[in-house]
Design an enzyme around this catalytic site. Structure first.
Site, PDB file in Angstrom:
ATOM      1  N   TYR A  74       0.797  -1.180   0.061  1.00 34.14           N
ATOM      2  CA  TYR A  74      -0.055  -0.139  -0.068  1.00 34.14           C
ATOM      3  C   TYR A  74       1.141   1.291   0.059  1.00 34.14           C
ATOM      4  O   TYR A  74       1.411   1.774   1.259  1.00 34.14           O
ATOM      5  CB  TYR A  74      -1.069   0.078   1.282  1.00 34.14           C
ATOM      6  CG  TYR A  74      -1.554  -1.391   1.452  1.00 34.14           C
ATOM      7  CD1 TYR A  74      -2.233  -1.964   0.215  1.00 34.14           C
ATOM      8  CD2 TYR A  74      -2.556  -1.570   2.387  1.00 34.14           C
ATOM      9  CE1 TYR A  74      -2.992  -3.210   0.236  1.00 34.14           C
ATOM     10  CE2 TYR A  74      -3.108  -2.767   2.702  1.00 34.14           C
ATOM     11  CZ  TYR A  74      -3.473  -3.305   1.735  1.00 34.14           C
ATOM     12  OH  TYR A  74      -4.220  -4.701   1.544  1.00 34.14           O
ATOM     13  N   HIS A 153       0.333 -12.176   1.195  1.00 36.60           N
ATOM     14  CA  HIS A 153      -0.263 -10.859   0.489  1.00 36.60           C
ATOM     15  C   HIS A 153      -0.465 -11.426  -1.138  1.00 36.60           C
ATOM     16  O   HIS A 153       0.628 -11.438  -2.067  1.00 36.60           O
ATOM     17  CB  HIS A 153       0.342  -9.564   0.409  1.00 36.60           C
ATOM     18  CG  HIS A 153      -0.641  -8.522  -0.139  1.00 36.60           C
ATOM     19  ND1 HIS A 153      -0.188  -7.187   0.213  1.00 36.60           N
ATOM     20  CD2 HIS A 153      -1.777  -8.552  -0.415  1.00 36.60           C
ATOM     21  CE1 HIS A 153      -1.227  -6.503  -0.194  1.00 36.60           C
ATOM     22  NE2 HIS A 153      -2.131  -7.441  -0.740  1.00 36.60           N
TER      23      HIS A 153
END
Length: 346
Positions: A74, A153
């Site tokens: 992010y 992830h």
């Protein structure tokens, strides 16, 4: 259903009740199943000023939100760095921090950045050493000595992840380096494989336990129930169409097909007939699905956090849930192609 006790904050947090099951009043402390997604403060979709990022986290803490989800991906480390800075004055035991491994933050030349630095992009790395390097970088950016929940992830290669990254995550948990481990993805088929072939504590699934897409009920949720794995629901607005069908008609990071927008508007009409905002029902819908334990919703401003917390406490009549169930049972966005394998969890 409440977030499992092993993943709640280690302390009660002075003045912030961990369990707001007695909520129902706008302005009350947020329930423990609600987590703040921190991808937006990593400049997802649009830049966020430093002051706005700080205000977003401050408002979350003020409203009793104590579960924060971030990742190196992010903003190439920006989300973790901002979250760490904003939590610096908060007792560590008062909050739960979840972050992720499986991607390396790189600079403009495609080279890994120094531990704790931010970069311009991320690249996949499912090796055991990659897990450790990623964790080291996250700890430095977050300014903490431990991670509560560590996800893998969005691994592009499930076989490689099962051979390399997952055993390393399991070792980190078994040695007490992290409290719990999980996997976060959009697609349910690979997540179901992880549920059956490894030992995560929780699985985060994005956009597949929503009012428009319940496909996780076909494979992932039964497997998770069977294995005693908790589910964390993310992407509860399917990229925007369930938050605001007219103003943000996006589904899975792309413009939503007209059929899905019409379906979302029909759901909105049902909600409004009961005095409920669609986004508030959408944020809580997944909790009705066993074994969903928590919901993570992103916010980029303090106002969005206030609305999120108020929506978590707003009364939703049983009649509305029954009507929504009747029109969404078995929902699958048949007009929408599956998300690409590299689509990151938001």
């Amino acid at each position: 259903m409440a977030f499992r006790a092993s993943l709640r904050p280690l302390s009660d947090g002075a003045g912030r009740p961990a369990d707001a099951a007695a909520g129902g009043v706008p302005g009350a402390a947020a329930p423990d199943w609600l987590g703040l997604g921190c991808a937006p403060i990593g400049n997802l979709y649009a830049p966020v000023a430093e002051a706005d990022a700080d205000a977003t986290i401050a408002e979350a803490l003020a409203r009793g939100i104590r579960f924060f989800d971030t990742a190196p991906h992010y903003g190439a480390g920006v989300s973790e760095q901002r979250l760490g800075r904003s939590l610096a004055g908060t007792p560590r035991a008062d909050v739960v921090i979840a972050t992720k491994v499986g991607r390396q933050v790189v600079d403009a030349d495609g080279l890994p950045v120094a531990p704790g630095a931010t970069g311009v992009d991320t690249i996949g790395d499912l090796s055991r050493d990659g897990v450790l390097r990623s964790l080291e970088g996250s700890l430095a950016r977050l300014g903490t000595d431990r991670i509560d929940l560590l996800y893998l992830h969005d691994p592009a290669d499930v076989d490689e992840a099962l051979r390399g990254a997952m055993p390393e995550l399991e070792r980190l948990r078994d040695e007490g380096v992290v409290r719990a481990i999980g996997i976060g993805m959009v697609r349910t088929a690979p997540l179901t494989r992880f549920a059956r072939e490894s030992s995560p504590d929780v699985i985060m699934v994005a956009g597949r336990t929503t009012l428009l897409d319940r496909t996780a009920e076909l494979d992932l949720l039964p497997a998770a129930r069977e294995r005693g794995i908790g589910i964390v629901a993310a992407g509860v607005f399917n990229s925007g169409v369930l938050a605001d069908p007219a103003g943000s008609p996006w589904f899975d990071y792309k413009p939503a097909p007209d059929a899905l927008v019409r379906r979302a508007r029909a759901l909105e009409a049902l909600c409004l007939a009961h005095g409920v905002e669609l986004r508030h029902a959408a944020a809580r819908f997944a909790l009705r699905l066993d074994p969903v334990e928590a919901v993570v919703v992103g916010a980029r401003t303090a106002d969005e956090v206030r609305d999120l917390a108020d929506g978590a406490a707003a009364a939703i009549p049983d009649e509305l849930w029954a009507e929504l169930e009747a029109v969404t049972a078995g929902a699958a966005p048949e007009a929408v192609a599956p998300a690409p394998p590299t689509a990151p969890v938001r």
